[in-house]
Design a protein around this motif. Structure first.
Motif, mmCIF file in Angstrom:
data_model
loop_
_atom_site.group_PDB
_atom_site.id
_atom_site.type_symbol
_atom_site.label_atom_id
_atom_site.label_comp_id
_atom_site.label_asym_id
_atom_site.label_seq_id
_atom_site.Cartn_x
_atom_site.Cartn_y
_atom_site.Cartn_z
ATOM 1 N N ILE A 119 35.441 35.731 41.178
ATOM 2 C CA ILE A 119 35.974 35.323 42.323
ATOM 3 C C ILE A 119 37.522 34.855 41.732
ATOM 4 C CG2 ILE A 119 33.810 34.343 43.323
ATOM 5 C CD1 ILE A 119 34.566 31.601 41.935
ATOM 6 N N ARG A 120 38.212 34.114 42.358
ATOM 7 C CA ARG A 120 39.511 33.963 41.898
ATOM 8 C C ARG A 120 39.680 33.062 40.557
ATOM 9 N NH1 ARG A 120 42.903 31.266 46.369
ATOM 10 N NH2 ARG A 120 41.717 33.115 47.503
ATOM 11 N N TYR A 153 42.114 43.227 36.203
ATOM 12 C CA TYR A 153 41.790 42.778 37.130
ATOM 13 C C TYR A 153 40.891 43.925 37.979
ATOM 14 C CZ TYR A 153 42.575 41.736 42.466
ATOM 15 O OH TYR A 153 42.213 41.504 43.603
ATOM 16 N N ARG A 154 39.470 43.570 38.383
ATOM 17 C CA ARG A 154 38.691 44.238 39.063
ATOM 18 C C ARG A 154 38.526 45.769 38.323
ATOM 19 N NH1 ARG A 154 37.672 40.201 40.288
ATOM 20 N NH2 ARG A 154 37.548 39.464 42.446
ATOM 21 N N ARG A 190 31.339 31.335 50.487
ATOM 22 C CA ARG A 190 31.386 32.819 50.754
ATOM 23 C C ARG A 190 31.010 33.128 52.136
ATOM 24 N NH1 ARG A 190 31.889 37.535 47.482
ATOM 25 N NH2 ARG A 190 31.997 36.243 45.745
ATOM 26 N N GLN A 194 33.615 35.305 54.380
ATOM 27 C CA GLN A 194 33.270 36.539 54.246
ATOM 28 C C GLN A 194 32.199 37.225 55.198
ATOM 29 O OE1 GLN A 194 33.023 37.558 50.316
ATOM 30 N NE2 GLN A 194 34.888 36.878 49.855
ATOM 31 N N SER A 203 35.595 43.762 49.038
ATOM 32 C CA SER A 203 37.018 43.824 49.377
ATOM 33 C C SER A 203 37.375 45.211 49.113
ATOM 34 C CB SER A 203 37.862 43.342 48.208
ATOM 35 O OG SER A 203 37.682 41.633 48.299
ATOM 36 N N ASN A 207 44.002 42.744 45.577
ATOM 37 C CA ASN A 207 45.324 41.884 45.965
ATOM 38 C C ASN A 207 46.547 42.385 45.274
ATOM 39 O OD1 ASN A 207 43.791 40.321 47.837
ATOM 40 N ND2 ASN A 207 43.382 38.669 46.148
ATOM 41 N N TYR A 212 47.882 38.258 49.160
ATOM 42 C CA TYR A 212 46.631 38.631 49.072
ATOM 43 C C TYR A 212 46.519 40.016 50.146
ATOM 44 C CZ TYR A 212 46.119 34.213 47.227
ATOM 45 O OH TYR A 212 45.997 33.121 46.543
ATOM 46 N N ASP A 218 45.878 40.977 57.931
ATOM 47 C CA ASP A 218 45.875 39.890 58.967
ATOM 48 C C ASP A 218 47.032 39.900 59.828
ATOM 49 O OD1 ASP A 218 44.982 37.988 60.770
ATOM 50 O OD2 ASP A 218 44.379 36.790 59.292
ATOM 51 N N LYS A 223 43.255 42.591 62.374
ATOM 52 C CA LYS A 223 41.652 42.213 62.473
ATOM 53 C C LYS A 223 41.192 42.742 63.806
ATOM 54 C CE LYS A 223 40.760 37.952 60.126
ATOM 55 N NZ LYS A 223 41.015 36.636 59.985
ATOM 56 N N HIS A 236 37.097 38.593 57.806
ATOM 57 C CA HIS A 236 37.918 38.629 56.748
ATOM 58 C C HIS A 236 38.973 39.923 56.706
ATOM 59 C CE1 HIS A 236 39.854 38.912 52.870
ATOM 60 N NE2 HIS A 236 39.244 37.697 52.452
ATOM 61 N N ALA A 237 39.994 39.965 56.690
ATOM 62 C CA ALA A 237 40.808 41.473 56.967
ATOM 63 C C ALA A 237 40.721 42.356 55.926
ATOM 64 C CB ALA A 237 42.299 40.980 57.302
ATOM 65 N N GLU A 273 40.559 48.672 46.292
ATOM 66 C CA GLU A 273 39.307 48.210 45.166
ATOM 67 C C GLU A 273 38.151 49.273 45.327
ATOM 68 O OE1 GLU A 273 38.602 44.056 44.970
ATOM 69 O OE2 GLU A 273 36.444 44.714 44.858
#
Ligand code: EPU
Length: 281
Positions: A119-120, A153-154, A190, A194, A203, A207, A212, A218, A223, A236-237, A273
């Protein structure tokens, strides 16, 4: 592969192997090497998109390798095929704190590691002490400690063909009810932001630095827009959902539309991602 991926799309692989032990895994990898069949390792298929044309590869699913244990000093040892829900339930039952943030991140331990899931505020790199992997070239298992691991990151940078086998997570003894309570709160957050009850692959885009993907898609007004059975979630777009009967082509076209629109409106290039298989073979 629509049976083995969370979006429920994708054509056939050449073969599917479900090893139940390290010996069986080695055997499968050796067989593929001998016959020059490319291999793809799959966890629970939550972050993977397979094209409708399918794959010229054998897919190896690791959910037969799913042992889960704790060490006396409170570490959690989990094989790559252990599911996210088993690991987090185990932590709650044993009263082990540290992995609460991962409670709603679907997949397997192998997928968590490969994607540096998080998560963030927290991600796998903050809790992994070491991993064990199999190098198919030598058939040997090796261990790497946290300080040797290159989490991004990811992503986790490891040679393309190694197979992640096991992780050792750093956790702290705690009150089981407190662990459960923190998990409930992560899950509630969540659920609010989401579309967790719909078919998706998490996702879709990473990001971009300083912004984001969800906000950008969005703001581009996308959307609820769709291609065939695929739709940009209204919740969540940065999620594409399969609203019924979607194909991989629908999803890929919708991803292209989102990238093009965001590029045109904001001059920002979104990077997937979700791992799109087939393209790089
Ligand atoms: N936003 C919008 N519209 C939307 C969605 C989001 O304007 O439709 C805005 C939000 O208001 C917020 C910002 O975009 O200001 C970021 O949204 P959010 O807080 O939902 O977080 P995120 O950056 O989209 C990341 C991870 C998620 C993780 C959440 C929560 C990525 C690509 N995604 O989402 O991870 O669950 O933070 O910590 O890093 C995943 O990687 O698969 C994943 C689900």
């Amino acid at each position: 592969m629509s049976k083995h991926t969370s979006l429920r799309v994708g054509g056939p692989a050449e073969a599917l192997a479900l090893p139940e032990s390290r010996a069986e895994l080695r055997e499968v990898l050796e067989l593929c090497r001998k016959h020059e069949v490319p291999v793809r390792i799959l966890g629970a298929g939550f972050n993977t998109l397979v094209p409708d044309a399918g794959l010229r590869a054998a897919v190896v699913r690791l959910h037969g390798l799913r042992k889960l244990a704790r060490s006396d000093d409170g570490r959690v040892l989990a094989e790559a095929g252990a599911s996210h829900s088993r690991v987090t339930r185990f932590c709650a039952k044993e009263g082990l704190a540290g992995l609460e943030f991962a409670v709603g991140i679907p997949g397997t331990v192998g997928g968590w590691l490969a994607m540096n899931a998080g998560i963030r505020e927290r991600e796998m790199r903050d809790v992994v002490e070491c991993i064990e992997f199999l190098d198919p070239a030598t058939g040997k298992c090796q261990e790497m400690r946290a300080e040797q691991l290159r989490f991004r990151y990811r992503a986790l940078e490891v040679p393309a063909d190694v197979v992640l086998l096991k992780a050792c997570f750093h956790t702290e003894p705690s009150d089981p009810e407190e662990v459960r309570e923190r998990m409930r709160s992560f899950l509630a957050e969540r659920r609010e932001t989401q579309p967790i009850d719909q078919l998706s692959c998490g996702s879709v885009f990473k990001n971009p630095p300083g912004d984001y993907a969800g906000r950008l898609i969005d703001a581009a007004g996308l959307k609820g827009s769709g291609v065939g059975g695929a739709e940009i979630s209204t919740v969540h777009a940065n999620f594409i959902i399969n609203r019924g009967g979607a194909t991989a082509t629908d999803v890929l076209q919708l991803m292209d539309q989102a990238r093009a629109k965001v590029l045109q409106r904001f001059q920002i290039e979104l990077e997937p991602e979700v791992r799109v298989w087939g393209e790089e073979l």
